[in-house]
Design an enzyme around this catalytic site. Structure first.
Site, PDB file in Angstrom:
ATOM      1  N   THR A  72       7.813  12.221 -31.421  1.00  0.00           N
ATOM      2  CA  THR A  72       8.071  10.884 -31.980  1.00  0.00           C
ATOM      3  C   THR A  72       7.091   9.874 -31.390  1.00  0.00           C
ATOM      4  O   THR A  72       6.569  10.069 -30.296  1.00  0.00           O
ATOM      5  CB  THR A  72       9.518  10.416 -31.676  1.00  0.00           C
ATOM      6  OG1 THR A  72       9.731   9.121 -32.239  1.00  0.00           O
ATOM      7  CG2 THR A  72       9.810  10.348 -30.188  1.00  0.00           C
TER       8      THR A  72
ATOM      9  N   GLY B   4      11.862   3.793 -28.136  1.00  0.00           N
ATOM     10  CA  GLY B   4      13.295   3.483 -28.141  1.00  0.00           C
ATOM     11  C   GLY B   4      14.125   4.748 -28.335  1.00  0.00           C
ATOM     12  O   GLY B   4      15.129   4.969 -27.656  1.00  0.00           O
TER      13      GLY B   4
ATOM     14  N   ASP C 191      14.910  11.954 -37.832  1.00  0.00           N
ATOM     15  CA  ASP C 191      14.680  10.957 -38.870  1.00  0.00           C
ATOM     16  C   ASP C 191      15.990  10.203 -39.070  1.00  0.00           C
ATOM     17  O   ASP C 191      17.067  10.810 -39.069  1.00  0.00           O
ATOM     18  CB  ASP C 191      14.233  11.618 -40.174  1.00  0.00           C
ATOM     19  CG  ASP C 191      13.557  10.598 -41.067  1.00  0.00           C
ATOM     20  OD1 ASP C 191      12.564   9.990 -40.620  1.00  0.00           O
ATOM     21  OD2 ASP C 191      14.046  10.361 -42.182  1.00  0.00           O
TER      22      ASP C 191
ATOM     23  N   LYS D   5      24.914   1.520 -26.537  1.00  0.00           N
ATOM     24  CA  LYS D   5      24.570   1.868 -27.920  1.00  0.00           C
ATOM     25  C   LYS D   5      24.832   3.356 -28.179  1.00  0.00           C
ATOM     26  O   LYS D   5      25.371   3.723 -29.220  1.00  0.00           O
ATOM     27  CB  LYS D   5      23.094   1.524 -28.201  1.00  0.00           C
ATOM     28  CG  LYS D   5      22.675   1.862 -29.632  1.00  0.00           C
ATOM     29  CD  LYS D   5      21.222   1.570 -29.933  1.00  0.00           C
ATOM     30  CE  LYS D   5      20.822   2.157 -31.286  1.00  0.00           C
ATOM     31  NZ  LYS D   5      19.399   2.052 -31.585  1.00  0.00           N
TER      32      LYS D   5
HETATM   33  P1  IMP Z   1      12.553   6.704 -38.594  1.00  0.00           P
HETATM   34  O1  IMP Z   1      13.589   7.701 -38.227  1.00  0.00           O
HETATM   35  O2  IMP Z   1      11.672   6.425 -37.411  1.00  0.00           O
HETATM   36  O3  IMP Z   1      11.813   7.035 -39.846  1.00  0.00           O
HETATM   37  O4  IMP Z   1      13.359   5.355 -38.793  1.00  0.00           O
HETATM   38  C1  IMP Z   1      13.473   4.696 -40.020  1.00  0.00           C
HETATM   39  C2  IMP Z   1      13.677   3.234 -39.811  1.00  0.00           C
HETATM   40  O5  IMP Z   1      15.016   2.993 -39.416  1.00  0.00           O
HETATM   41  C3  IMP Z   1      12.773   2.589 -38.767  1.00  0.00           C
HETATM   42  O6  IMP Z   1      12.299   1.375 -39.260  1.00  0.00           O
HETATM   43  C4  IMP Z   1      13.646   2.335 -37.590  1.00  0.00           C
HETATM   44  O7  IMP Z   1      13.311   1.165 -36.964  1.00  0.00           O
HETATM   45  C5  IMP Z   1      15.017   2.253 -38.227  1.00  0.00           C
HETATM   46  N1  IMP Z   1      15.990   2.833 -37.325  1.00  0.00           N
HETATM   47  C6  IMP Z   1      16.185   4.133 -37.062  1.00  0.00           C
HETATM   48  N2  IMP Z   1      17.129   4.287 -36.134  1.00  0.00           N
HETATM   49  C7  IMP Z   1      17.514   3.041 -35.787  1.00  0.00           C
HETATM   50  C8  IMP Z   1      18.429   2.529 -34.837  1.00  0.00           C
HETATM   51  O8  IMP Z   1      19.093   3.241 -34.072  1.00  0.00           O
HETATM   52  N3  IMP Z   1      18.543   1.210 -34.776  1.00  0.00           N
HETATM   53  C9  IMP Z   1      17.827   0.368 -35.565  1.00  0.00           C
HETATM   54  N4  IMP Z   1      16.946   0.770 -36.443  1.00  0.00           N
HETATM   55  C10 IMP Z   1      16.791   2.116 -36.561  1.00  0.00           C
END
Ligand code: IMP
Length: 186
Positions: free
Chosen positions: A8, A12, A66, A165
């Site tokens: 990744t 965060g 994801d 969280k």
């Molecule tokens: P990905 O899994 O990195 O593709 O995340 C997709 C989108 O959802 C990204 O813009 C992340 O910032 C948001 N996202 C994923 N998990 C969280 C979370 O735990 N809190 C807030 N935003 C999240």
């Protein structure tokens, strides 16, 4: 401590996984290898496809994840497009779309794929239901954290520590399941 690679670019996510898995004997090691995120209807497809892609280039066990935010009143939008939407209309755009809307229910979903060389990836899923706040609150975490209040809490993810969280979150729940899978595999 057993080393566990996490593919990744999101620090965060690494922080959350580290806090959750350290007490279970795993040391999470970030590998920012990058992989294409296939356009699909379900997060499971995105994660499984990503894992298969990484398997071809990385000859160790690893996990990747994801996630997405699915908003009731927007028929599940932004869902699998959460990343794109975050970087385009952003939190302000989502709040604008929901201005005056009473139903603020939403669910965060997290899908982890755990992969061993030559084996089909194992998929685990975690969900966290909640509501979208009317304004941004807090500056902890990342992404949509400042506008999401999980059920059972009085504040947004953005106002919580990582440990707090994890007790509510989609990713925390998925990691609990993954920990069971990892224990069984030992
Ligand atoms: P990905 O899994 O990195 O593709 O995340 C997709 C989108 O959802 C990204 O813009 C992340 O910032 C948001 N996202 C994923 N998990 C969280 C979370 O735990 N809190 C807030 N935003 C999240």
């Amino acid at each position: 401590m057993k080393k566990l690679f996490f593919i990744t670019s999101n620090k965060g996510k690494v922080h959350e996984a580290t806090e959750k898995l350290r007490p279970l004997g795993f040391s999470v090691v970030q590998k920012d290898l990058g992989y294409p995120e296939v356009q699909a209807d379900f997060l499971e497809e995105v994660a499984a496809w990503g894992a298969t892609h990484v398997q071809g280039r990385f000859n160790h066990p690893f996990m990747l994840e994801d996630a997405g935010l699915f908003i009731d009143a927007l028929q599940g939008f932004p869902g699998v497009y959460s990343k794109y939407v975050f970087f385009t209309i952003g939190l302000e755009g989502i709040l604008r779309l929901l201005r005056g809307v009473e139903n603020r229910k939403a669910v965060f979903r997290s899908v982890y794929a755990y992969s061993k060389p030559g084996k089909k990836p194992i998929i685990v899923i975690g969900e966290c239901t909640g509501v979208i706040s009317t304004e941004k609150q807090g500056n902890h975490g990342f992404g949509y954290d400042p506008i999401f209040i999980p059920v059972g809490a009085q504040k947004t993810f953005g106002e919580m520590t990582v440990v707090e969280k994890n007790q509510y979150s989609h990713r925390g729940k998925a990691l609990d399941k993954l920990a069971i899978v990892l224990k069984d595999l030992q």
